[in-house]
Enzyme design. Structure first.
Site, PDB file in Angstrom:
ATOM      1  N   SER A 190       0.862  -1.188   0.000  1.00  0.00           N
ATOM      2  CA  SER A 190       0.000   0.000   0.000  1.00  0.00           C
ATOM      3  C   SER A 190       0.895   1.233   0.000  1.00  0.00           C
ATOM      4  CB  SER A 190      -0.957  -0.006   1.197  1.00  0.00           C
ATOM      5  OG  SER A 190      -0.275  -0.299   2.390  1.00  0.00           O
ATOM      6  N   GLU A 227       1.121   5.529   0.738  1.00  0.00           N
ATOM      7  CA  GLU A 227       0.485   6.669   1.409  1.00  0.00           C
ATOM      8  C   GLU A 227       0.865   7.978   0.705  1.00  0.00           C
ATOM      9  OE1 GLU A 227       0.396   6.558   5.724  1.00  0.00           O
ATOM     10  OE2 GLU A 227       0.955   8.677   5.754  1.00  0.00           O
ATOM     11  N   ASP A 234      -2.992  14.615  15.935  1.00  0.00           N
ATOM     12  CA  ASP A 234      -2.287  15.504  16.865  1.00  0.00           C
ATOM     13  C   ASP A 234      -2.798  16.916  16.652  1.00  0.00           C
ATOM     14  OD1 ASP A 234      -0.345  13.687  18.029  1.00  0.00           O
ATOM     15  OD2 ASP A 234       0.524  13.606  16.018  1.00  0.00           O
ATOM     16  N   PHE A 251      11.234  14.606  11.044  1.00  0.00           N
ATOM     17  CA  PHE A 251      10.078  13.706  11.205  1.00  0.00           C
ATOM     18  C   PHE A 251      10.293  12.768  12.393  1.00  0.00           C
ATOM     19  CE2 PHE A 251       8.730  13.469   6.422  1.00  0.00           C
ATOM     20  CZ  PHE A 251       8.211  14.746   6.521  1.00  0.00           C
ATOM     21  N   HIS A 306       3.737  -0.917   3.770  1.00  0.00           N
ATOM     22  CA  HIS A 306       2.999   0.333   3.532  1.00  0.00           C
ATOM     23  C   HIS A 306       4.053   1.433   3.365  1.00  0.00           C
ATOM     24  CE1 HIS A 306      -0.354   3.243   4.033  1.00  0.00           C
ATOM     25  NE2 HIS A 306       0.525   3.966   4.719  1.00  0.00           N
TER      26      HIS A 306
HETATM   27  P1  FAD Z   1      -4.014   6.464  19.873  1.00  0.00           P
HETATM   28  O1  FAD Z   1      -4.026   5.045  19.457  1.00  0.00           O
HETATM   29  O2  FAD Z   1      -5.245   7.051  20.401  1.00  0.00           O
HETATM   30  O3  FAD Z   1      -2.807   6.651  20.854  1.00  0.00           O
HETATM   31  C1  FAD Z   1      -2.313   7.960  21.180  1.00  0.00           C
HETATM   32  C2  FAD Z   1      -1.599   7.921  22.540  1.00  0.00           C
HETATM   33  O4  FAD Z   1      -2.586   7.814  23.564  1.00  0.00           O
HETATM   34  C3  FAD Z   1      -0.665   6.733  22.731  1.00  0.00           C
HETATM   35  O5  FAD Z   1       0.407   7.167  23.514  1.00  0.00           O
HETATM   36  C4  FAD Z   1      -1.516   5.728  23.493  1.00  0.00           C
HETATM   37  O6  FAD Z   1      -0.732   4.827  24.260  1.00  0.00           O
HETATM   38  C5  FAD Z   1      -2.333   6.665  24.364  1.00  0.00           C
HETATM   39  N1  FAD Z   1      -3.654   6.138  24.742  1.00  0.00           N
HETATM   40  C6  FAD Z   1      -4.553   5.493  23.950  1.00  0.00           C
HETATM   41  N2  FAD Z   1      -5.671   5.185  24.649  1.00  0.00           N
HETATM   42  C7  FAD Z   1      -5.498   5.670  25.904  1.00  0.00           C
HETATM   43  C8  FAD Z   1      -6.282   5.695  27.073  1.00  0.00           C
HETATM   44  N3  FAD Z   1      -7.518   5.149  27.114  1.00  0.00           N
HETATM   45  N4  FAD Z   1      -5.773   6.283  28.199  1.00  0.00           N
HETATM   46  C9  FAD Z   1      -4.532   6.835  28.180  1.00  0.00           C
HETATM   47  N5  FAD Z   1      -3.736   6.859  27.084  1.00  0.00           N
HETATM   48  C10 FAD Z   1      -4.206   6.290  25.957  1.00  0.00           C
HETATM   49  N6  FAD Z   1      -1.662  11.980  11.953  1.00  0.00           N
HETATM   50  C11 FAD Z   1      -2.477  12.855  11.329  1.00  0.00           C
HETATM   51  O7  FAD Z   1      -2.738  13.936  11.862  1.00  0.00           O
HETATM   52  N7  FAD Z   1      -3.013  12.572  10.099  1.00  0.00           N
HETATM   53  C12 FAD Z   1      -2.779  11.410   9.467  1.00  0.00           C
HETATM   54  O8  FAD Z   1      -3.270  11.180   8.354  1.00  0.00           O
HETATM   55  C13 FAD Z   1      -1.930  10.443  10.105  1.00  0.00           C
HETATM   56  N8  FAD Z   1      -1.668   9.251   9.531  1.00  0.00           N
HETATM   57  C14 FAD Z   1      -0.932   8.319  10.224  1.00  0.00           C
HETATM   58  C15 FAD Z   1      -0.747   7.049   9.657  1.00  0.00           C
HETATM   59  C16 FAD Z   1      -0.010   6.073  10.334  1.00  0.00           C
HETATM   60  C17 FAD Z   1       0.139   4.709   9.713  1.00  0.00           C
HETATM   61  C18 FAD Z   1       0.594   6.382  11.580  1.00  0.00           C
HETATM   62  C19 FAD Z   1       1.434   5.355  12.285  1.00  0.00           C
HETATM   63  C20 FAD Z   1       0.426   7.642  12.139  1.00  0.00           C
HETATM   64  C21 FAD Z   1      -0.339   8.612  11.479  1.00  0.00           C
HETATM   65  N9  FAD Z   1      -0.581   9.874  12.027  1.00  0.00           N
HETATM   66  C22 FAD Z   1      -1.375  10.785  11.371  1.00  0.00           C
HETATM   67  C23 FAD Z   1       0.025  10.258  13.301  1.00  0.00           C
HETATM   68  C24 FAD Z   1      -0.915   9.976  14.504  1.00  0.00           C
HETATM   69  O9  FAD Z   1      -2.074  10.759  14.408  1.00  0.00           O
HETATM   70  C25 FAD Z   1      -0.139  10.318  15.770  1.00  0.00           C
HETATM   71  O10 FAD Z   1       0.881   9.377  15.983  1.00  0.00           O
HETATM   72  C26 FAD Z   1      -0.995  10.498  17.017  1.00  0.00           C
HETATM   73  O11 FAD Z   1      -0.174  11.083  18.030  1.00  0.00           O
HETATM   74  C27 FAD Z   1      -1.541   9.204  17.603  1.00  0.00           C
HETATM   75  O12 FAD Z   1      -2.513   8.672  16.837  1.00  0.00           O
HETATM   76  P2  FAD Z   1      -3.062   7.180  17.155  1.00  0.00           P
HETATM   77  O13 FAD Z   1      -4.175   6.966  16.248  1.00  0.00           O
HETATM   78  O14 FAD Z   1      -1.945   6.225  17.169  1.00  0.00           O
HETATM   79  O15 FAD Z   1      -3.597   7.440  18.641  1.00  0.00           O
END
Ligand code: FAD
Length: 279
Positions: free
Chosen positions: A8, A10, A101, A209, A259
């Protein structure tokens, strides 16, 4: 012999017409790698909701199966529901669900859903099984996680909420990926975990990054890249070599696919893909 693993790619929404033309050129070239889908980031680097939707449409028009990223931070259920409904009408079947973020320095409104697991649960509640949901995984731990174990627990919550598969943050140390997959499997979680691959083309950009997302550039790699200075051609050639070896190691040892974070450039991803005989 060509390798048959799910690839895939991105992309991110282009900012202007010239960038859009470049994206189309890159995507057309990269179709030679037979991606099973392409994804488009959301909100990253200041891009907008409409930018993601327009880019998804652009890639669908090239014949790609396109998957928008969707992040929940700073948003509301009503806005997210509207986006999901629009994507559904557009024939989208896959979404990369993220927390996202907030731009640095902006405290701001965190929105109604606080974690990606909340977003996954919301997508399932609102759209049932219409979408295949990808989530993010962090072999070197998410930078804000309180511990590796807590991060793993939170990853598991996204799967419990209904995620179908995962894409990892990029890394340069294959052991981090294998260790992460092993720890996930030990929890009884069996969804595919596809490694995210960042091609190396520019040391300053990569360092920036990596600082932000917590991906480690190993000392040996950093020192080699620094040594090349402004010699871009050598950095590219060395980068292709390093990333090809990493990718081959991952595929040989069980990764279900790759990916690629293309950054809208075809050259480096194409070169790695060709070395891997993916074309
Ligand atoms: P989560 O899975 O919610 O985790 C975030 C943090 O919160 C982690 O430290 C986790 O341990 C903690 N956490 C989760 N649940 C709880 C809870 N219940 N209590 C306490 N802590 C908790 N960013 C963008 O803005 N746009 C994009 O398009 C984008 N694409 C991405 C694609 C990929 C493949 C990856 C790996 C990252 C991408 N990101 C993108 C970055 C991502 O948004 C950031 O890394 C963000 O900080 C975390 O997103 P997440 O979905 O992993 O969050």
């Amino acid at each position: 012999m060509s390798q048959k693993k799910a690839i895939s790619l991105e992309f991110f929404p282009p900012r202007d017409i010239a960038a859009q033309e470049k994206l189309v050129r890159s995507a057309k070239q990269l179709l030679a790698l037979h991606p099973s889908y392409v994804s488009v980031t959301f909100g990253a680097g200041g891009s907008t909701r409409s930018g993601t939707a327009e880019t998804v449409r652009l890639l669908q028009n090239l014949g790609c199966d396109a998957a928008p990223h969707l992040s929940c931070i700073g948003s509301t259920r009503a806005v997210l529901a509207d986006i999901l409904d629009t994507y559904r009408q557009q024939g989208i079947r896959r979404i990369v669900a993220l927390r996202g973020d907030l731009p640095s320095g902006m405290g701001g409104d965190q929105g109604e859903l606080h974690y990606a697991s909340d977003l996954v649960a919301f997508i399932r509640q609102h759209s049932g099984d219409w979408f295949h949901i990808e989530v993010a995984g962090y072999p070197e731990m998410h930078p804000q996680a309180s511990s590796a174990e807590a991060d793993l627990e939170h990853f598991g919550n996204k799967v419990k909420a209904g995620a179908n598969s995962a894409i990892t943050q990029y890394f340069f140390n294959a052991d981090a990926y294998f260790d992460f997959v092993g720890r996930v499997r030990a929890k009884g979680i069996d969804i595919p975990i596809v490694p995210g691959i960042m091609p190396i083309t520019n040391y300053a950009q990569l360092a920036r990054f990596s600082n932000m997302c917590g991906a480690e550039i190993p000392r040996w790699l950093r020192l080699r890249l620094v040594d090349y200075g402004d010699d871009k051609a050598s950095i590219r050639a060395f980068g292709v070599d390093v990333i090809t070896k990493l990718s081959q190691d991952l595929l040989d040892n069980g990764a279900p696919g790759l990916h690629f974070y293309t950054l809208n450039n075809a050259e480096a991803t194409m070169a790695v893909g060709q070395q891997l005989r993916l074309d």
